[in-house]
Motif scaffolding. Sequence first.
Motif, short mmCIF file in Angstrom:
data_model
loop_
_atom_site.label_atom_id
_atom_site.label_comp_id
_atom_site.label_asym_id
_atom_site.label_seq_id
_atom_site.Cartn_x
_atom_site.Cartn_y
_atom_site.Cartn_z
N ALA A 103 0.81 -1.21 0.00
CA ALA A 103 0.00 0.00 0.00
C ALA A 103 0.85 1.27 0.00
N GLU A 125 -1.03 -3.03 -5.62
CA GLU A 125 -1.91 -2.52 -4.59
C GLU A 125 -2.50 -1.15 -4.90
N MET A 129 -6.44 -0.98 -4.42
CA MET A 129 -7.01 -0.15 -3.37
C MET A 129 -7.90 0.97 -3.92
N THR A 324 -14.78 0.13 -1.08
CA THR A 324 -13.55 -0.04 -0.29
C THR A 324 -13.20 -1.50 -0.02
N ALA A 327 -9.68 -2.62 -1.05
CA ALA A 327 -8.66 -2.04 -0.16
C ALA A 327 -8.56 -2.84 1.13
N ASN A 330 -6.82 -6.21 0.46
CA ASN A 330 -5.37 -6.05 0.33
C ASN A 330 -4.71 -5.84 1.68
N ALA A 331 -5.30 -4.98 2.52
CA ALA A 331 -4.71 -4.69 3.82
C ALA A 331 -4.70 -5.92 4.71
N LEU A 373 -7.54 5.23 2.39
CA LEU A 373 -6.48 5.03 3.39
C LEU A 373 -7.08 4.75 4.76
N ASP A 376 -7.92 1.15 4.71
CA ASP A 376 -6.66 0.40 4.80
C ASP A 376 -6.23 0.30 6.27
N ARG A 377 -6.28 1.43 6.99
CA ARG A 377 -5.89 1.43 8.41
C ARG A 377 -6.84 0.57 9.24
N ARG A 380 -6.36 -3.17 8.74
CA ARG A 380 -5.14 -3.62 9.43
C ARG A 380 -5.39 -3.77 10.93
#
Length: 394
Positions: A103, A125, A129, A324, A327, A330-331, A373, A376-377, A380
């Motif tokens: 990312a 990515e 994303m 999303t 994304a 991927n994360a 983003l 993504d956070r 994770r």
Amino acid sequence: MTQTVTVLGATGSIGTSTLDVIARHPDRYRLHAVTARSSRQALFELCRHHRPEVAVLDHAEDARWLAEALTRADVPTRVAHGEAALCEVAASAEIVMSAIVGAAALTPTLAAVRAGRRVLLANKEALVMSGALFMREVAESGAVLLPIDSEHNAIFQCLPHHHRGGLERCGVTRLLLTASGGPFRQWAPEQLAQVTPDQACAHPNWSMGRKISVDSATMMNKGLELIEACWLFDASPEQVEIVVHPQSVIHSMAAYVDGSVIAQLGNPDMRTPIGHGLAWPERIDTGVAPLDLFATGRLDFEAPDMARFPCLRLAREAMSTGGTAPAALNAANEVAVAAFLAERIPFMAIPTLVERVLARLEHGPADSLECILAMDRRAREVATAELERREQNG
């Protein structure tokens, strides 16, 4: 006339192959910048050999070390650090190779796109994303986006240059995305439970970094490529078919309405698509050995085993959900692969963890970099919490 080139992720396998091709054509290309996250010794060696104008690392301490080492070696390369410097070198060269894994590539690659550069996309990515946002930025800026993944580059070579606006317009019915099947193509499910990181990173055909090698072994790599193909070629997930082809000689194909299937073949060497992207629409020597069809002997094809490779299903579902969801996919996968490589989870827990994360999240539109983003956070965080819960439960 020489063109300036920035290589984002210069110390990885794609980055070093790019530098090899550039070095073969000093009359055509001049190296503007090289970047790495933290591989300061490797970046020092590259700077000493290739002498770029600028080198960028993530952290100030590494940048200080590199600047001092280059001064002692009498190499005039300027050293910078941080995301702002990364975006600056991405936006200031005529050609940008985006070869940062993960990312972290998204922001500097978008900076190159917004500056209207020729962007050679080797990172999956960024498109996975932010596909809609990314392709909109390409259209608005006038940037030239050329795929470097061997499969997407092959499809690009198999399509007419007027393929924008949907595959039907140029008579294409399907994109056939080839996959080697990785090292575990014929392993029984009970064997997969015992896979070690070193086994997962021993790819039969390609030399790749550890993260991408694991993605190839789970076939998440191919799932991410399916999502990427949909954005690059304006295709629906139903128009992209995955074909297991163990020899990795046919890199992908396009099937046409008249019954034609056009394929791109070559030895499995990333310098071929790299050279294609650097010189397009011309062709240059890349140092790749000619394909010997007699030595190859045979080409085999089979359908992927969806039970053995659940990551393929997860990727298709994420693309169909849209917004999303890719994304998040991927994360969660990045966290899961890192945990497997650290021997915190077994191999078959990778898709299980990803599926748990996707089930726990609500997906909305991916219409801004901020919301992408943020997802993504969040993914994770959820993946890390799932890992900790798993470890607590033994």
